[in-house]
Design a protein around this motif. Sequence first.
Motif, mmCIF file in Angstrom:
data_model
loop_
_atom_site.group_PDB
_atom_site.id
_atom_site.type_symbol
_atom_site.label_atom_id
_atom_site.label_comp_id
_atom_site.label_asym_id
_atom_site.label_seq_id
_atom_site.Cartn_x
_atom_site.Cartn_y
_atom_site.Cartn_z
ATOM 1 N N ALA A 139 0.899 -1.359 0.118
ATOM 2 C CA ALA A 139 -0.019 0.098 0.041
ATOM 3 C C ALA A 139 1.001 1.169 0.156
ATOM 4 C CB ALA A 139 -0.682 0.079 1.169
ATOM 5 N N PRO A 140 0.665 2.288 -0.857
ATOM 6 C CA PRO A 140 1.526 3.338 -1.030
ATOM 7 C C PRO A 140 1.325 4.131 0.316
ATOM 8 C CG PRO A 140 0.295 2.864 -2.968
ATOM 9 C CD PRO A 140 -0.394 2.127 -2.078
ATOM 10 N N PRO A 141 2.687 4.495 1.028
ATOM 11 C CA PRO A 141 2.342 5.128 2.351
ATOM 12 C C PRO A 141 2.151 6.771 1.969
ATOM 13 C CG PRO A 141 4.846 4.847 1.566
ATOM 14 C CD PRO A 141 3.829 3.823 0.570
ATOM 15 N N ASN A 142 2.235 7.192 0.929
ATOM 16 C CA ASN A 142 2.288 8.623 0.764
ATOM 17 C C ASN A 142 0.794 8.947 0.533
ATOM 18 O OD1 ASN A 142 2.625 7.468 -1.797
ATOM 19 N ND2 ASN A 142 2.821 9.408 -2.801
ATOM 20 N N LEU A 143 0.046 7.707 0.034
ATOM 21 C CA LEU A 143 -1.518 8.078 -0.152
ATOM 22 C C LEU A 143 -2.388 7.965 1.159
ATOM 23 C CD1 LEU A 143 -1.892 6.505 -3.722
ATOM 24 C CD2 LEU A 143 -1.142 8.729 -2.912
ATOM 25 N N ARG A 156 3.448 13.908 -0.564
ATOM 26 C CA ARG A 156 4.825 13.702 -0.127
ATOM 27 C C ARG A 156 5.158 12.222 0.098
ATOM 28 N NH1 ARG A 156 7.599 18.644 0.273
ATOM 29 N NH2 ARG A 156 9.006 17.681 1.667
ATOM 30 N N TRP A 157 6.481 11.683 -0.305
ATOM 31 C CA TRP A 157 6.809 10.463 0.450
ATOM 32 C C TRP A 157 6.890 10.698 1.823
ATOM 33 C CZ3 TRP A 157 5.987 7.354 -3.225
ATOM 34 C CH2 TRP A 157 6.296 7.748 -4.651
ATOM 35 N N PRO A 158 6.764 9.644 2.809
ATOM 36 C CA PRO A 158 7.297 9.830 4.206
ATOM 37 C C PRO A 158 8.612 9.827 4.293
ATOM 38 C CG PRO A 158 6.488 7.413 3.605
ATOM 39 C CD PRO A 158 6.381 8.428 2.085
ATOM 40 N N MET A 159 9.128 10.158 5.414
ATOM 41 C CA MET A 159 10.654 10.167 5.793
ATOM 42 C C MET A 159 10.752 8.822 6.215
ATOM 43 S SD MET A 159 11.849 12.988 5.301
ATOM 44 C CE MET A 159 13.501 12.963 5.916
ATOM 45 N N VAL A 160 11.749 7.952 5.364
ATOM 46 C CA VAL A 160 12.229 6.540 5.980
ATOM 47 C C VAL A 160 12.262 6.587 7.383
ATOM 48 C CG1 VAL A 160 13.957 4.786 5.490
ATOM 49 C CG2 VAL A 160 12.874 6.057 3.527
ATOM 50 N N ASN A 161 12.909 7.182 8.000
ATOM 51 C CA ASN A 161 13.279 7.003 9.490
ATOM 52 C C ASN A 161 12.155 7.143 10.174
ATOM 53 O OD1 ASN A 161 13.144 9.721 8.985
ATOM 54 N ND2 ASN A 161 14.390 10.246 10.649
ATOM 55 N N VAL A 162 11.017 8.112 9.808
ATOM 56 C CA VAL A 162 9.745 7.949 10.382
ATOM 57 C C VAL A 162 8.934 6.706 10.259
ATOM 58 C CG1 VAL A 162 7.722 9.345 10.911
ATOM 59 C CG2 VAL A 162 9.766 10.574 10.459
ATOM 60 N N LEU A 163 8.886 6.383 9.065
ATOM 61 C CA LEU A 163 8.208 5.113 8.672
ATOM 62 C C LEU A 163 8.827 3.808 9.322
ATOM 63 C CD1 LEU A 163 5.895 3.778 6.914
ATOM 64 C CD2 LEU A 163 7.646 3.433 5.182
ATOM 65 N N TYR A 216 7.711 -4.476 13.768
ATOM 66 C CA TYR A 216 8.177 -4.891 12.554
ATOM 67 C C TYR A 216 9.490 -4.097 12.167
ATOM 68 C CZ TYR A 216 3.554 -6.964 12.041
ATOM 69 O OH TYR A 216 2.474 -7.688 12.280
ATOM 70 N N ALA A 217 10.369 -4.816 11.649
ATOM 71 C CA ALA A 217 11.450 -4.159 10.896
ATOM 72 C C ALA A 217 11.132 -3.670 9.599
ATOM 73 C CB ALA A 217 12.566 -5.443 10.879
ATOM 74 N N LEU A 218 11.859 -2.589 9.202
ATOM 75 C CA LEU A 218 11.738 -2.104 7.915
ATOM 76 C C LEU A 218 13.158 -2.325 7.136
ATOM 77 C CD1 LEU A 218 10.201 -0.371 5.710
ATOM 78 C CD2 LEU A 218 10.879 1.727 6.770
ATOM 79 N N ARG A 219 13.222 -2.688 6.036
ATOM 80 C CA ARG A 219 14.667 -2.710 5.296
ATOM 81 C C ARG A 219 14.462 -2.160 3.700
ATOM 82 N NH1 ARG A 219 15.199 -6.874 1.823
ATOM 83 N NH2 ARG A 219 13.996 -8.627 1.899
ATOM 84 N N SER A 220 15.345 -1.867 3.330
ATOM 85 C CA SER A 220 15.208 -1.600 1.767
ATOM 86 C C SER A 220 15.381 -2.935 0.914
ATOM 87 C CB SER A 220 16.388 -0.563 1.410
ATOM 88 O OG SER A 220 17.515 -1.317 1.530
ATOM 89 N N ARG A 221 14.842 -2.873 -0.233
ATOM 90 C CA ARG A 221 14.962 -4.099 -1.111
ATOM 91 C C ARG A 221 15.056 -3.610 -2.525
ATOM 92 N NH1 ARG A 221 10.730 -3.777 -4.518
ATOM 93 N NH2 ARG A 221 8.411 -2.949 -3.662
ATOM 94 N N LEU A 222 15.406 -4.585 -3.641
ATOM 95 C CA LEU A 222 15.543 -4.414 -4.642
ATOM 96 C C LEU A 222 14.266 -4.261 -5.662
ATOM 97 C CD1 LEU A 222 18.519 -7.243 -5.508
ATOM 98 C CD2 LEU A 222 18.613 -4.785 -4.802
ATOM 99 N N PRO A 223 14.232 -3.926 -6.799
ATOM 100 C CA PRO A 223 12.798 -3.986 -7.454
ATOM 101 C C PRO A 223 12.636 -5.265 -8.203
ATOM 102 C CG PRO A 223 14.638 -2.805 -8.713
ATOM 103 C CD PRO A 223 15.193 -3.033 -7.241
ATOM 104 N N VAL A 224 13.220 -6.022 -7.788
ATOM 105 C CA VAL A 224 12.852 -7.534 -8.066
ATOM 106 C C VAL A 224 13.125 -8.389 -6.485
ATOM 107 C CG1 VAL A 224 15.289 -8.226 -8.932
ATOM 108 C CG2 VAL A 224 13.333 -9.628 -9.460
ATOM 109 N N TYR A 225 12.001 -9.181 -6.324
ATOM 110 C CA TYR A 225 12.135 -9.870 -5.130
ATOM 111 C C TYR A 225 12.944 -11.006 -5.050
ATOM 112 C CZ TYR A 225 8.179 -6.962 -3.124
ATOM 113 O OH TYR A 225 7.256 -5.945 -2.725
#
Length: 402
Positions: A312-316, A348-355, A364-373
């Motif tokens: 789900a897009p966080p900015n929407l 506006r996109w959320p700040m990653v540190n806030v998210l 939950y942990a939050l981590r960056s990923r590639l555009p391919v799973y």
Amino acid sequence: MRTLTGESSALPSLGSLRPAIARTLEGALSGDAVSIDQATDLLELRDGDETAALLAVAGHLRDKLKGRETTYSPKVFLPVTNLCRDYCSYCTFRKDPGDAEAWTMLPEEIRSWSERGRDQGCIEALMCLGDKPELVFKSYRETLRVLGHETTIDYVAHACEIALDAGLLPHTNAGLMSADEMARLKPLNASMGLMLETTSERLRQRGGAHHNAPDKEPALRLKMTREAGELQIPFTSGLLVGIGETRRERAETLDAIRRLHAAYGHIQEVIVQNFRAKPRTRMAAEVEPESLEMARTVAVARLMLRDMNLQAPPNLSPYDHRLLLAAGINDWGGISPITSDYVNPEARWPMVNVLSETCRAEGYALRSRLPVYAEYIEHPGFLDLAMRAAVEAVVARRGVSS
């Protein structure tokens, strides 16, 4: 249910619910497929206890099937051109050649933005553009000729080459494409996508959201998604909530995605996106879906799609991140440190540190990923050898897990 610290507590008793709702939720917990009829009943829920039980079951399934980690893709949004032959009733991204805000990015701009994104930690180059503008705009055909290309897809291929040269991994969303066009772009993309949006033919009729949008014909979008599966392209799909579809039509859209993925195993993520009313559009006065409407839709998507990646897009939905987590998402999609969401520029996109802190507070942990799973990288046939090498180079350079 989930406590304020994010730790899981026991699932609520389902015995107090209406028998049909209880049976559906119990079946989902046991691994039974949720039918279109059952999904529609869940989307129609209004009782607070039943909605809470739906979200609790969806959250439990997400934890069981996807773990307690959420992801996002650090991206550069590259709006290659905003010229488009479609006139969706809710869109402000598309433009005609004479409009003041019409643009087509030059190769130098694509390179500059890509390099700046790489330097700011981005991994994904999102190629986003209007549908087939060369079919209706003579001036754009001339622009392509000056740039040395005959078609938009040829130019997008060049844009992908530029992004790869800058060290990014392209993900192309170029609207409706043929199998040949997708095959042309596959070696240059880590993944591709097309929002199904809806399977409702009704919305193509006069007065509907897609009346003046020939590329939003559901049969054509289903065909492209099927052909992407045949080509073994890691693929993004999704539905758009609140554009005039009924709740049953919403369930039918989720079922269509489920069936296509069952046949080909290629849909790497499904986006549940809420309609946003925008000024100067035909749907400017339409009511946006409420928070609980979106939460129920996400939860039903989790029950129907099981272990698929759900986004789900966080900015929407900037005030509903905790609710969306509770409803069963495991991914936030692309977030850019340098470019706007050109499709929804007001958001506006959320700040990653806030998210990240929001996710942590919910357990939950939050981590960056590639555009391919990750599940598609080593799966035979889904990535060309050169693209796999590009993916491995990004992983080695960034240290990011796939």
